[in-house]
Design a protein around this motif. Structure first.
Motif, PDB file in Angstrom:
ATOM      1  N   HIS A   1      -4.385  -9.394  -1.068  1.00 55.32           N
ATOM      2  CA  HIS A   1      -4.437  -7.979  -0.672  1.00 55.32           C
ATOM      3  C   HIS A   1      -5.326  -7.698   0.545  1.00 55.32           C
ATOM      4  O   HIS A   1      -4.946  -6.948   1.436  1.00 55.32           O
ATOM      5  CB  HIS A   1      -4.890  -7.153  -1.877  1.00 55.32           C
TER       6      HIS A   1
ATOM      7  N   ASN B   1      -6.806  -3.865  -5.061  1.00 59.55           N
ATOM      8  CA  ASN B   1      -8.002  -3.289  -5.683  1.00 59.55           C
ATOM      9  C   ASN B   1      -7.702  -1.963  -6.369  1.00 59.55           C
ATOM     10  O   ASN B   1      -8.368  -1.608  -7.351  1.00 59.55           O
ATOM     11  CB  ASN B   1      -9.127  -3.122  -4.655  1.00 59.55           C
ATOM     12  N   HIS B   2      -6.675  -1.221  -5.914  1.00 58.52           N
ATOM     13  CA  HIS B   2      -6.344   0.045  -6.574  1.00 58.52           C
ATOM     14  C   HIS B   2      -5.542  -0.152  -7.859  1.00 58.52           C
ATOM     15  O   HIS B   2      -5.331   0.814  -8.592  1.00 58.52           O
ATOM     16  CB  HIS B   2      -5.605   0.978  -5.612  1.00 58.52           C
TER      17      HIS B   2
ATOM     18  N   ASP C   1      -1.825  -2.628  -4.036  1.00 58.48           N
ATOM     19  CA  ASP C   1      -2.000  -1.171  -4.040  1.00 58.48           C
ATOM     20  C   ASP C   1      -0.652  -0.464  -4.122  1.00 58.48           C
ATOM     21  O   ASP C   1      -0.326   0.404  -3.302  1.00 58.48           O
ATOM     22  CB  ASP C   1      -2.815  -0.688  -2.833  1.00 58.48           C
TER      23      ASP C   1
ATOM     24  N   HIS D   1      -3.998  -3.580   2.277  1.00 58.38           N
ATOM     25  CA  HIS D   1      -5.345  -2.992   2.183  1.00 58.38           C
ATOM     26  C   HIS D   1      -5.772  -2.182   3.408  1.00 58.38           C
ATOM     27  O   HIS D   1      -6.305  -1.088   3.259  1.00 58.38           O
ATOM     28  CB  HIS D   1      -6.362  -4.095   1.905  1.00 58.38           C
TER      29      HIS D   1
ATOM     30  N   ASP E   1       0.801  -1.219   0.000  1.00 54.15           N
ATOM     31  CA  ASP E   1       0.000   0.000   0.000  1.00 54.15           C
ATOM     32  C   ASP E   1       0.840   1.277   0.000  1.00 54.15           C
ATOM     33  O   ASP E   1       0.874   2.011   0.994  1.00 54.15           O
ATOM     34  CB  ASP E   1      -1.006   0.005   1.166  1.00 54.15           C
TER      35      ASP E   1
HETATM   36 FE   FE2 Z   1      -6.614  -1.812  -1.136  1.00 57.80          FE
END
Ligand code: FE2
Length: 404
Positions: free
Chosen positions: A286, A220-221, A187, A322, A159
């Motif tokens: 993640h 997810n990003h 991420d 995450h 992240d």
């Molecule tokens: Fe995330």
């Protein structure tokens, strides 16, 4: 709709070499959702554009890390020369040609040269580019043979998102511990198709990624952006795969997927973990199955579909990102605390730059929680693994050991 690149035959530049490309090689099997021209360019070792000097040169794994490597780098779009010279100390360089491609959201041209028939635990020197436009000389050391009981040190972080300055500082800290490789729990950027963010993420890796693999988890990003698939060289579909490194079996999963895909990956994971004979089993994805993070909490679906597979197959450590803080669970089985060695320890490593989240839910499964930027160092040595989490200044924030 996802589509697959047609298989592209990589021409072998030098014949009868010990090191060669891996036959028919798909450079990046899954390039996102757009369908414009992304076919690998024809190999042309004498074709150079206006900015042909290689940058973001990286040592990566897209097959067995003990026997194969993929060297990738970037140039301007018009440079088609995709060649690596590779040698062991005291021997003549061997020339190996790969191929290259562009993608829709900028980034120039990405070059990939897969190397095969490498010896385990062996150091190779290399340079990338083409005649007159070579990179500096770098080196990498292949993984120890699978099953060998040698000490392994790997770093974990996740992240970075839109704070690449912190990621850069964190990676500087990580480098001082000389890990064998880096596991990034997703991420890497805030928006997967933002090439400026990827540039900054990779800029931070200069000086490290030329000689150390960075295994990336899809977060997810990343949004399944073609930048992600184009800029990594990883096994399989580049988001769900496994690899061996000495005594370690590492399985990587994609939890940005639908419930149906997550269930399919659970089946794949069960087969993958059931088949391995490796003493140490680590899973990374993640989103945490178990987390006391005030913002996201636990992913209860993953508790149902993935955790039982991991716990039943003897996974010792599960690394995620995450939820932007550090957290370590007690050993868990079916959501309940069990004795050390009888369950899986879930570790959230999500402090590589993204805004930190509070961790105030105080679930009974939480052993340690720290809200600070951090990275984690895992040393596997024989029957024990020592895990140390450190903050951005290098101060220890957690330490625990796991017996296999
Ligand atoms: Fe995330």
């Amino acid at each position: 709709m996802l589509w697959l690149l047609a298989c592209h035959t990589i021409e072998k530049f030098a014949t009868d070499d010990a090191v060669a490309t891996c036959g028919d090689t798909i450079l990046t099997p899954q390039l996102g959702y757009s369908s414009s021209d992304r076919d690998p360019a024809d190999v042309d070792e004498a074709s150079f554009g206006s900015a042909p000097d290689p940058y973001h040169v990286r040592y990566s794994w897209s097959g067995d890390p003990a026997a194969e490597a993929t060297i990738l780098w970037r140039t301007d779009e018009d440079t088609l020369a995709s060649q690596v010279q590779v040698w062991q100390e005291g021997s003549e360089p061997q020339a190996v040609a790969g191929a290259s491609f562009t993608f829709n959201t900028g980034g120039g041209r990405v070059h990939e040269v897969p190397l095969c028939n490498l010896a385990p635990g062996t150091t190779y020197a290399y340079r990338a580019g083409g005649e007159g436009h070579w990179s500096a000389e770098y080196s990498f050391t292949t993984a120890p043979a699978a099953g060998s009981d040698v000490p392994v040190l790997f770093a974990t972080a996740g992240d970075a998102r839109d704070n690449q300055a912190t990621w850069s500082a964190l990676l500087d800290q990580i480098e001082t511990y000389s890990p064998d490789f880096l596991l990034f729990t997703g991420d890497a950027v805030d928006f997967g198709s933002n090439m400026d963010e990827w540039d900054a993420f990779l800029d931070a890796g200069v000086g490290f990624m030329e000689s150390h693999a960075m295994v990336l988890v899809h977060g997810n990003h990343e949004f399944y952006a073609e930048n992600y698939f184009g800029l990594v060289a990883q096994p399989g579909d580049e988001k769900t795969f496994s690899l061996d490194y000495g005594p370690l079996h590492l399985a990587v999963l994609d939890d940005s997927a639908s419930a149906e895909d997550r269930a399919a990956q659970a089946q794949w994971l069960d087969g993958d973990l059931g088949a391995t004979k490796q003493a140490w089993k680590v899973v990374s994805h993640h989103m945490p199955a178990y987390s006391s993070c005030t913002t996201h909490g636990s992913d209860t679906e993953l508790q149902e579909v993935w955790s039982p597979v991991e716990e039943d197959n003897g996974v010792q450590l599960d690394f995620t990102g995450h939820n932007h803080n550090y957290e370590r669970s007690v050993p868990l089985r079916g959501g309940n605390e069990v004795s050390p060695g009888e369950g899986t320890v879930y570790v959230v490593a999500a402090g590589a730059g993204a805004d930190l989240y509070a961790n105030e839910m105080a679930n009974p499964f939480t052993q340690v929680a720290e809200v600070t930027e951090h990275f984690v160092l895992t040393t596997i040595d024989g029957a024990a693994a020592d895990v140390v989490a450190r903050d951005l200044a290098g101060n220890e924030i957690d330490r625990f050991s796991v017996d296999r």
